[in-house]
Design a protein around this motif. Structure first.
Motif, PDB file in Angstrom:
ATOM      1  N   SER A 172       0.780  -1.151   0.120  1.00 56.27           N
ATOM      2  CA  SER A 172       0.066   0.075   0.011  1.00 56.27           C
ATOM      3  C   SER A 172       0.915   1.140  -0.035  1.00 56.27           C
ATOM      4  N   ALA A 173       1.920   1.377   0.842  1.00 56.53           N
ATOM      5  CA  ALA A 173       2.848   2.459   0.788  1.00 56.53           C
ATOM      6  C   ALA A 173       3.575   2.687  -0.511  1.00 56.53           C
ATOM      7  N   THR A 174       3.794   1.629  -1.046  1.00 53.44           N
ATOM      8  CA  THR A 174       4.713   1.468  -2.441  1.00 53.44           C
ATOM      9  C   THR A 174       3.727   2.064  -3.390  1.00 53.44           C
ATOM     10  N   LEU A 175       2.243   1.689  -3.377  1.00 56.50           N
ATOM     11  CA  LEU A 175       1.628   2.267  -4.439  1.00 56.50           C
ATOM     12  C   LEU A 175       1.401   3.792  -4.158  1.00 56.50           C
ATOM     13  N   VAL A 176       1.258   4.179  -3.011  1.00 58.34           N
ATOM     14  CA  VAL A 176       0.937   5.484  -2.562  1.00 58.34           C
ATOM     15  C   VAL A 176       1.967   6.525  -2.991  1.00 58.34           C
ATOM     16  N   THR A 177       3.356   6.229  -2.679  1.00 57.88           N
ATOM     17  CA  THR A 177       4.515   7.116  -2.965  1.00 57.88           C
ATOM     18  C   THR A 177       4.711   7.036  -4.671  1.00 57.88           C
ATOM     19  N   THR A 178       4.458   5.680  -5.310  1.00 58.48           N
ATOM     20  CA  THR A 178       4.496   5.649  -6.639  1.00 58.48           C
ATOM     21  C   THR A 178       3.549   6.531  -7.418  1.00 58.48           C
ATOM     22  N   ALA A 179       2.154   6.279  -6.898  1.00 57.49           N
ATOM     23  CA  ALA A 179       0.971   7.295  -7.664  1.00 57.49           C
ATOM     24  C   ALA A 179       1.383   8.751  -7.577  1.00 57.49           C
ATOM     25  N   ILE A 180       1.873   9.160  -6.472  1.00 63.60           N
ATOM     26  CA  ILE A 180       2.195  10.586  -6.147  1.00 63.60           C
ATOM     27  C   ILE A 180       3.629  10.951  -7.090  1.00 63.60           C
ATOM     28  N   ALA A 181       4.283  10.029  -7.271  1.00 66.95           N
ATOM     29  CA  ALA A 181       5.517  10.220  -8.320  1.00 66.95           C
ATOM     30  C   ALA A 181       5.108  10.504  -9.804  1.00 66.95           C
ATOM     31  N   LEU A 182       4.114   9.448 -10.370  1.00 73.18           N
ATOM     32  CA  LEU A 182       3.552   9.519 -11.486  1.00 73.18           C
ATOM     33  C   LEU A 182       2.862  10.877 -11.559  1.00 73.18           C
ATOM     34  N   VAL A 183       2.057  11.218 -10.715  1.00 74.76           N
ATOM     35  CA  VAL A 183       1.515  12.503 -10.949  1.00 74.76           C
ATOM     36  C   VAL A 183       2.196  13.622 -11.212  1.00 74.76           C
ATOM     37  N   VAL A 184       3.265  13.532 -10.522  1.00 75.36           N
ATOM     38  CA  VAL A 184       4.328  14.751 -10.997  1.00 75.36           C
ATOM     39  C   VAL A 184       5.163  14.540 -12.100  1.00 75.36           C
ATOM     40  N   ALA A 185       5.625  13.253 -12.082  1.00 68.50           N
ATOM     41  CA  ALA A 185       6.645  13.137 -13.501  1.00 68.50           C
ATOM     42  C   ALA A 185       5.893  12.917 -14.963  1.00 68.50           C
ATOM     43  N   VAL A 186       4.552  12.379 -14.866  1.00 65.68           N
ATOM     44  CA  VAL A 186       4.090  12.281 -16.207  1.00 65.68           C
ATOM     45  C   VAL A 186       3.800  13.494 -16.804  1.00 65.68           C
ATOM     46  N   PRO A 187       3.062  14.270 -16.312  1.00 67.89           N
ATOM     47  CA  PRO A 187       2.489  15.792 -17.188  1.00 67.89           C
ATOM     48  C   PRO A 187       4.052  16.421 -17.302  1.00 67.89           C
ATOM     49  N   LEU A 188       4.919  16.611 -16.422  1.00 71.81           N
ATOM     50  CA  LEU A 188       6.071  17.456 -16.483  1.00 71.81           C
ATOM     51  C   LEU A 188       7.017  16.683 -17.195  1.00 71.81           C
ATOM     52  N   GLY A 189       7.093  15.604 -17.482  1.00 76.58           N
ATOM     53  CA  GLY A 189       8.118  14.809 -18.253  1.00 76.58           C
ATOM     54  C   GLY A 189       7.705  14.867 -19.902  1.00 76.58           C
ATOM     55  N   LEU A 190       6.279  14.638 -20.088  1.00 75.24           N
ATOM     56  CA  LEU A 190       5.567  14.692 -21.233  1.00 75.24           C
ATOM     57  C   LEU A 190       5.891  16.222 -21.930  1.00 75.24           C
ATOM     58  N   GLY A 191       5.525  17.221 -20.942  1.00 74.10           N
ATOM     59  CA  GLY A 191       5.680  18.547 -21.312  1.00 74.10           C
ATOM     60  C   GLY A 191       7.014  18.800 -21.807  1.00 74.10           C
ATOM     61  N   SER A 233       3.621  15.047   8.901  1.00 72.31           N
ATOM     62  CA  SER A 233       4.577  14.682   9.870  1.00 72.31           C
ATOM     63  C   SER A 233       5.943  14.824   9.305  1.00 72.31           C
ATOM     64  N   PHE A 234       7.138  14.618  10.255  1.00 67.92           N
ATOM     65  CA  PHE A 234       8.345  14.879   9.492  1.00 67.92           C
ATOM     66  C   PHE A 234       8.640  13.968   8.628  1.00 67.92           C
ATOM     67  N   LEU A 235       8.218  12.600   8.765  1.00 69.16           N
ATOM     68  CA  LEU A 235       8.544  11.719   7.838  1.00 69.16           C
ATOM     69  C   LEU A 235       7.114  11.395   7.093  1.00 69.16           C
ATOM     70  N   ASN A 236       7.066  11.535   5.928  1.00 66.63           N
ATOM     71  CA  ASN A 236       5.782  11.329   5.376  1.00 66.63           C
ATOM     72  C   ASN A 236       5.847  11.046   3.883  1.00 66.63           C
ATOM     73  N   ALA A 237       4.789  10.541   3.234  1.00 66.88           N
ATOM     74  CA  ALA A 237       4.884   9.701   1.905  1.00 66.88           C
ATOM     75  C   ALA A 237       4.908  10.730   0.839  1.00 66.88           C
ATOM     76  N   LEU A 238       4.324  11.913   1.339  1.00 69.18           N
ATOM     77  CA  LEU A 238       3.997  13.166   0.122  1.00 69.18           C
ATOM     78  C   LEU A 238       5.372  13.457  -0.341  1.00 69.18           C
ATOM     79  N   SER A 239       6.371  13.744   0.841  1.00 70.02           N
ATOM     80  CA  SER A 239       7.479  14.326   0.168  1.00 70.02           C
ATOM     81  C   SER A 239       8.395  13.385  -0.639  1.00 70.02           C
ATOM     82  N   ALA A 240       8.222  12.052  -0.112  1.00 75.49           N
ATOM     83  CA  ALA A 240       8.914  11.098  -0.672  1.00 75.49           C
ATOM     84  C   ALA A 240       8.497  10.711  -2.093  1.00 75.49           C
ATOM     85  N   GLY A 241       6.870  10.948  -2.320  1.00 73.84           N
ATOM     86  CA  GLY A 241       6.330  10.715  -3.552  1.00 73.84           C
ATOM     87  C   GLY A 241       6.708  12.043  -4.550  1.00 73.84           C
TER      88      GLY A 241
END
Length: 313
Positions: free
Chosen positions: A89-108, A162-170
């Motif tokens: 679950s944690a892996t999918l959360v961080t990966t989904a956030i990463a794709l939300v960031v990387a796909v539009p910026l990378g394709l752009g 929190s200090f450690l969070n999945a959002l910043s990692a993603g």
């Protein structure tokens, strides 16, 4: 009536045309056999390494499931030391956030470099974007902890994280895979024949319409491969999620909380505190085999998509 007269200065008319195509198959070429052997050994070595990795995982996994039930391993119990679903679950959360960031910026970035940038700008910008791929992941991890969480998320955006969070990692995972998606997508877009663009422009379409409705669909197989490769990199990344996301098993889908991914768990378990051969140590291999299976499925889907949408010009 004309007569052809040979002057002796060269071949007669028509004598220079070959009677049949010249076959090069029988000619020996220096070093060709050696090159073929090196390529064959390289291909076989890749296959052997893949099977070697699987063989190294099998025995510890068998020992692990001899002591832990399969139902417990695939349970959602956060309190269980052996439950893998909170890690997935944690892996999918961080990966989904990463794709939300990387796909539009990378394709752009790929669209700009391929369709709008001048040759001089492309010559400078593309290597600059690819430099992000050379930054060590541990640097990305500390950047997430020291800047993204306290400054960007808490101070600027005012989020309660929190200090450690999945959002910043993603978010940082997304930045890390932007060069992969941008560079490979730009190559796919640039490979589209110029005649398609010229035909679209001749029909009255503007450059943006040509890019979105002609060039991108024609390069869809390469773009899909780029995104899936970036996805695989995000799932397999270890240092960023270990440093920025934390080591707490958390089944929550709230990215503001700390959580432990599969690779983060493997890095922690392999730290030397678990005796070799113990059940806790063998959990490392069970989680690793699960991660291997997930990436294998992703690659199979990628190959299927590429073959389905591939266009040959």
């Amino acid at each position: 009536m004309s007569h052809h007269v040979s002057t002796g200065a060269g071949p007669t008319h028509g004598s220079g045309l070959p009677g049949a195509p010249v076959s090069l198959a029988g000619r020996s070429r220096p070093g060709e056999t050696v090159i073929k052997a090196v390529l064959f050994v390289s291909a076989m070595l890749s296959i052997a390494i893949t099977f070697g990795i699987i063989a190294a995982l099998i025995q510890p996994v068998i020992d692990f499931f001899g002591e832990v039930a399969v139902s417990e391993f695939f349970s959602f119990d956060e309190g269980s030391r052996f439950a893998v679903m909170p890690l997935i679950s944690a892996t999918l959360v961080t990966t989904a956030i990463a794709l939300v960031v990387a796909v539009p910026l990378g394709l752009g970035a790929a669209m700009y470099l391929s369709e709008y940038a001048s040759p001089r700008a492309r010559k400078v910008l593309k290597p600059t974007v690819e430099l992000l791929a050379g930054v060590p992941s541990v640097v990305y991890g500390f950047f997430a902890v020291m800047f993204v969480t306290p400054t960007l998320l808490q101070d600027i955006l005012g989020l309660e994280v929190s200090f450690l969070n999945a959002l910043s990692a993603g978010l940082i995972l997304g930045v890390m895979i932007i060069p992969t998606i941008a560079s490979l997508s730009e190559d796919a877009l640039s490979a589209v024949p110029q005649s398609l663009r010229q035909g679209s422009l001749a029909m009255g379409a503007n450059r943006m319409q040509t890019t979105l409705r002609v060039v991108m669909p024609a390069a869809l197989s390469g773009i899909a491969a780029a995104i899936v490769l970036g996805l695989s990199r995000a799932i397999g990344e270890t240092m960023i999620v270990t440093i920025a996301a934390g080591s707490q098993r958390n089944l929550s889908l709230d990215p503001r909380e700390g959580m432990q991914t599969m690779t983060g768990f493997m890095a922690t378990t392999a730290g030397g505190e678990n005796p070799v051969g113990s059940t806790s140590y063998n959990t490392l291999f069970a989680v690793g085999l699960t991660l291997f299976a997930i990436t294998l499925v992703i690659n199979i889907i990628s190959i299927t998509l590429v073959r389905r949408f591939r266009q040959v010009y």
